[in-house]
Enzyme design. Structure first.
Site, PDB file in Angstrom:
ATOM      1  N   THR A 138       0.831  -1.207   0.000  1.00  0.00           N
ATOM      2  CA  THR A 138       0.000   0.000   0.000  1.00  0.00           C
ATOM      3  C   THR A 138       0.863   1.254   0.000  1.00  0.00           C
ATOM      4  O   THR A 138       0.580   2.223  -0.717  1.00  0.00           O
ATOM      5  CB  THR A 138      -0.931   0.003   1.227  1.00  0.00           C
ATOM      6  OG1 THR A 138      -1.704  -1.197   1.253  1.00  0.00           O
ATOM      7  CG2 THR A 138      -1.874   1.200   1.188  1.00  0.00           C
ATOM      8  N   ARG A 180       5.759  -3.140   9.311  1.00  0.00           N
ATOM      9  CA  ARG A 180       4.547  -2.874  10.090  1.00  0.00           C
ATOM     10  C   ARG A 180       4.701  -3.358  11.531  1.00  0.00           C
ATOM     11  O   ARG A 180       4.318  -2.684  12.481  1.00  0.00           O
ATOM     12  CB  ARG A 180       3.338  -3.548   9.424  1.00  0.00           C
ATOM     13  CG  ARG A 180       2.021  -3.346  10.167  1.00  0.00           C
ATOM     14  CD  ARG A 180       0.871  -3.975   9.421  1.00  0.00           C
ATOM     15  NE  ARG A 180       0.577  -3.242   8.186  1.00  0.00           N
ATOM     16  CZ  ARG A 180      -0.051  -3.764   7.147  1.00  0.00           C
ATOM     17  NH1 ARG A 180      -0.419  -5.036   7.165  1.00  0.00           N
ATOM     18  NH2 ARG A 180      -0.316  -3.025   6.087  1.00  0.00           N
TER      19      ARG A 180
END
Length: 334
Positions: free
Chosen positions: A68, A220
């Site tokens: 993303t 992440r």
């Protein structure tokens, strides 16, 4: 089985605000994935020089590695607007038509979990990708008629964790296909240092190394652990993340030096204690842990395999000698 979302690489609601804060805005700020960055830089430069949209791009690989983020960067590099959706969210052909007709020239459409697109919608997408047109059928029966809508040129970026689940016709329509790999220790350390700077967090070099070791090669997860370490440091260690503060943080979170939490260790223990180390089928493991197959396959397995603790064979899953040693079990080759 204990539930913990901290080390799951899949996107969580609490990640969204953090991701927006830490997300780099251009390729020069993006750390890691060197080959992919070089390829994208050339493709972007060529597209700008020709005043054409970038070729449709497919990004695949485990969750949390930056698919993303790269899509946002591409849109920014093209000075274009990005439109974000997901495969399951496009339920009808009308939904797709609404999205595509609202795109302006050279906009970027990002479809996450593109492998979950409905097959009928996927077929409608083919003409949009190849010829920038949309063919839709209005009405039913004898009164039905085909309407052709011309679309503005756009770039589709598809993201998936299951490359093999995509149909061959859809894969063939992407001009650029790239896999995102897990990050190495040095790259994760650089990401942690950058995030700490953006968030104004004080952290020692030794603590950066310890944090990176437990981040599973996933940005992440590294950013999540950094936030939890910051909380501990602010409450008990004068706001500075040190090896001592990290030790307390990891004890509280039950994360060991390989980056395994209690749920990961339970997966290995089930195979070793209940099934003599394997091989054992994925369904059996999932039932033993009261988890679904997809969670075992997409969340737990990738890192356990990467860390050399689990082996995937035709007969089933095997706990490796390293897994026995890590959990304190005696390993018998026979």
């Amino acid at each position: 089985m204990p539930k913990s979302n901290l080390l799951k690489p899949t996107d969580q609601p609490t990640d969204q605000q953090l991701d927006q804060t830490l997300r780099p805005s251009n390729l020069s700020e993006f750390i890691g994935q060197t080959t992919l960055k070089e390829t994208l830089q050339i493709a972007l430069t060529a597209a700008r020089q020709r005043h054409e949209p970038l070729d449709h791009l497919l990004l695949y690989g485990p969750p949390g590695l930056g698919k993303t983020t790269l899509s946002y960067i591409i849109a920014n590099e093209l000075s274009s607007k990005i439109h974000i959706t997901s495969g399951p969210a496009i339920a009808r052909a009308g939904d797709l038509a609404s999205i595509l007709t609202n795109l302006k020239a050279f906009d970027v459409l990002f479809i996450d979990e593109i492998h979950r697109l409905n097959k009928t919608i996927e077929e409608t997408l083919y003409a949009a990708m190849e010829e920038f047109r949309l063919d839709i059928v209005l009405g039913k029966g004898p009164a039905a008629r085909n309407v052709r809508i011309k679309l503005k040129p756009f770039t589709l970026i598809g993201a998936t964790t299951k490359y093999g689940a995509l149909t061959s016709p859809l894969r063939s329509r992407f001009g650029l296909i790239h896999k995102l790999n897990f990050y190495n220790q040095t790259e994760i350390e650089q990401i942690i240092l950058r995030s700490a700077k953006v968030l104004n967090i004080k952290i020692t070099p030794e603590a950066v190394t310890q944090l990176a070791l437990r981040s599973r090669g996933t940005p992440r997860i590294a950013n999540r652990l950094l936030k939890r370490a910051r909380d501990m440091a602010e409450v008990h260690f004068q706001g500075i993340i040190t090896p001592q503060s990290l030790k307390k943080t990891f004890e509280l979170l039950q994360i060991d030096h390989l980056g395994l939490d209690q749920a990961d260790r339970q997966v290995l223990k089930i195979i070793i204690e209940n099934h003599h180390g394997g091989p054992v089928g994925l369904g059996t493991i999932a039932n033993s842990l009261s988890e679904d197959l997809q969670t075992i396959e997409e969340v737990y397995e990738p890192y356990l395999i990467q860390a050399g603790l689990l082996a995937r064979t035709k007969q089933g899953r095997l706990a490796t000698e390293k897994a026995y040693q890590h959990l304190g079990f005696t390993y018998d080759k026979n």
